[in-house]
Design a protein around this motif. Sequence first.
Motif, mmCIF file in Angstrom:
data_model
loop_
_atom_site.group_PDB
_atom_site.id
_atom_site.type_symbol
_atom_site.label_atom_id
_atom_site.label_comp_id
_atom_site.label_asym_id
_atom_site.label_seq_id
_atom_site.Cartn_x
_atom_site.Cartn_y
_atom_site.Cartn_z
ATOM 1 N N ILE A 124 0.799 -1.221 0.000
ATOM 2 C CA ILE A 124 0.000 0.000 0.000
ATOM 3 C C ILE A 124 0.834 1.275 0.000
ATOM 4 O O ILE A 124 0.303 2.372 -0.230
ATOM 5 C CB ILE A 124 -0.982 -0.021 1.205
ATOM 6 N N LEU A 125 2.138 1.188 0.254
ATOM 7 C CA LEU A 125 2.981 2.369 0.447
ATOM 8 C C LEU A 125 2.873 3.435 -0.650
ATOM 9 O O LEU A 125 2.846 4.629 -0.335
ATOM 10 C CB LEU A 125 4.439 1.944 0.611
ATOM 11 N N PRO A 126 2.814 3.088 -1.945
ATOM 12 C CA PRO A 126 2.766 4.146 -2.968
ATOM 13 C C PRO A 126 1.613 5.128 -2.791
ATOM 14 O O PRO A 126 1.713 6.293 -3.214
ATOM 15 C CB PRO A 126 2.638 3.362 -4.276
ATOM 16 N N LEU A 127 0.522 4.705 -2.152
ATOM 17 C CA LEU A 127 -0.609 5.612 -1.974
ATOM 18 C C LEU A 127 -0.287 6.764 -1.032
ATOM 19 O O LEU A 127 -0.984 7.781 -1.039
ATOM 20 C CB LEU A 127 -1.844 4.857 -1.486
ATOM 21 N N ALA A 128 0.779 6.619 -0.234
ATOM 22 C CA ALA A 128 1.185 7.721 0.641
ATOM 23 C C ALA A 128 1.688 8.907 -0.164
ATOM 24 O O ALA A 128 1.709 10.040 0.338
ATOM 25 C CB ALA A 128 2.286 7.247 1.601
ATOM 26 N N MET A 156 -4.038 3.541 8.300
ATOM 27 C CA MET A 156 -3.123 4.004 9.332
ATOM 28 C C MET A 156 -1.685 4.048 8.806
ATOM 29 O O MET A 156 -0.961 5.022 9.028
ATOM 30 C CB MET A 156 -3.199 3.095 10.564
ATOM 31 N N TYR A 157 -1.282 3.009 8.116
ATOM 32 C CA TYR A 157 0.076 2.924 7.596
ATOM 33 C C TYR A 157 0.375 4.055 6.612
ATOM 34 O O TYR A 157 1.438 4.688 6.676
ATOM 35 C CB TYR A 157 0.272 1.570 6.922
ATOM 36 N N VAL A 158 -0.552 4.314 5.714
ATOM 37 C CA VAL A 158 -0.361 5.390 4.729
ATOM 38 C C VAL A 158 -0.228 6.741 5.424
ATOM 39 O O VAL A 158 0.639 7.554 5.069
ATOM 40 C CB VAL A 158 -1.510 5.395 3.705
ATOM 41 N N HIS A 159 -1.044 6.982 6.436
ATOM 42 C CA HIS A 159 -0.963 8.265 7.140
ATOM 43 C C HIS A 159 0.349 8.388 7.926
ATOM 44 O O HIS A 159 0.926 9.483 7.988
ATOM 45 C CB HIS A 159 -2.170 8.424 8.061
ATOM 46 N N VAL A 174 3.508 7.924 14.657
ATOM 47 C CA VAL A 174 2.684 6.836 15.188
ATOM 48 C C VAL A 174 1.647 7.388 16.162
ATOM 49 O O VAL A 174 0.465 7.033 16.109
ATOM 50 C CB VAL A 174 3.560 5.765 15.860
ATOM 51 N N ASP A 175 2.075 8.268 17.054
ATOM 52 C CA ASP A 175 1.152 8.840 18.033
ATOM 53 C C ASP A 175 0.011 9.596 17.358
ATOM 54 O O ASP A 175 -1.143 9.516 17.787
ATOM 55 C CB ASP A 175 1.916 9.771 18.971
ATOM 56 N N ALA A 176 0.321 10.320 16.293
ATOM 57 C CA ALA A 176 -0.688 11.124 15.604
ATOM 58 C C ALA A 176 -1.738 10.269 14.913
ATOM 59 O O ALA A 176 -2.860 10.733 14.660
ATOM 60 C CB ALA A 176 -0.018 12.039 14.584
ATOM 61 N N ASN A 177 -1.395 9.014 14.601
ATOM 62 C CA ASN A 177 -2.298 8.180 13.806
ATOM 63 C C ASN A 177 -2.818 6.945 14.528
ATOM 64 O O ASN A 177 -3.532 6.139 13.936
ATOM 65 C CB ASN A 177 -1.574 7.770 12.519
ATOM 66 N N ALA A 178 -2.487 6.815 15.798
ATOM 67 C CA ALA A 178 -3.000 5.693 16.596
ATOM 68 C C ALA A 178 -4.392 6.045 17.103
ATOM 69 O O ALA A 178 -4.621 6.231 18.296
ATOM 70 C CB ALA A 178 -2.047 5.390 17.744
ATOM 71 N N VAL A 179 -5.313 6.152 16.172
ATOM 72 C CA VAL A 179 -6.626 6.724 16.478
ATOM 73 C C VAL A 179 -7.748 5.691 16.511
ATOM 74 O O VAL A 179 -8.882 6.026 16.838
ATOM 75 C CB VAL A 179 -6.980 7.824 15.449
ATOM 76 N N PHE A 180 -7.455 4.450 16.156
ATOM 77 C CA PHE A 180 -8.497 3.435 16.128
ATOM 78 C C PHE A 180 -8.548 2.685 17.459
ATOM 79 O O PHE A 180 -7.549 2.585 18.160
ATOM 80 C CB PHE A 180 -8.248 2.436 14.990
#
Length: 274
Positions: A124-128, A156-159, A174-180
Amino acid sequence: MNEQLKAGVYGAAIGDALGVPYEFMTRDTFTCTDMVGHGTHDQEPGTWSDDTSMMIACADSIRANQGAIDVKDIRQRFNLWRNDACYTPDGVVFDCGITVSNALRRGRGMDGERDNGNGSLMRILPLAFADAADSQIGKVSAITHAHEQSKLACIMYVHIARDLARGMSAAEAVDANAVFGEPFDRIPRIAELGRADIKSSGYVLHTLEASLWCLLNTSTYEDCVLEAVNLGSDTDTTACVAGGLAGILYGLDGIPSAWIDTLRRKDLIDSCLW
């Protein structure tokens, strides 16, 4: 060419190649210290697997469509890989996950609870580096892995990758996107867990947790991907997913030049980037 995209893709591909010889091996029964060949799949040093093949197929679609996310086109390119061995170093597909194979054969993503392998996260990385909304990230995951858990892991990974590219530290990203919430509730404290608490199977959540744990508990690209391989089990994918983030964080200059030199078919990888 976008240098951060290249660093991320090379970082992922090198992690993949490091892990290929050790795939399925039990933790602490081996030690990976360098890029070698043969082993599990009897491939030459620097050979990458389905992880990188599907990642560059995805990137090639985005490149060909001038940054647009065309799910149908991405699926067609995945089929070119699976059926005709396009996007491979040697014209051979030597590794393909069951969920990926079933989804491509049936023409729809698998959405059962047991279909939450890491086969969409690894690519999925290219979508970042594209203008992809969360809904589009989910749809690209759902080409093969359509369960909500797999889609959320990819989002989450892309963000996290995007925030690393913007200059955030690994901990900040990681902290900014650990939202789930559940089952992602270990992510906010993943760095604090011990190695014995980290699993490295082909389950998507294990791969996401292990890759973030490696990123947060090391301070160089080299240490990150070697730690990922040495966790054992799904060595190539864990190191691919971790290596993509580490490549963005440390840049191409942070990746050992000897590993870049050994990586096979860089011309093919480069032709898929933008």
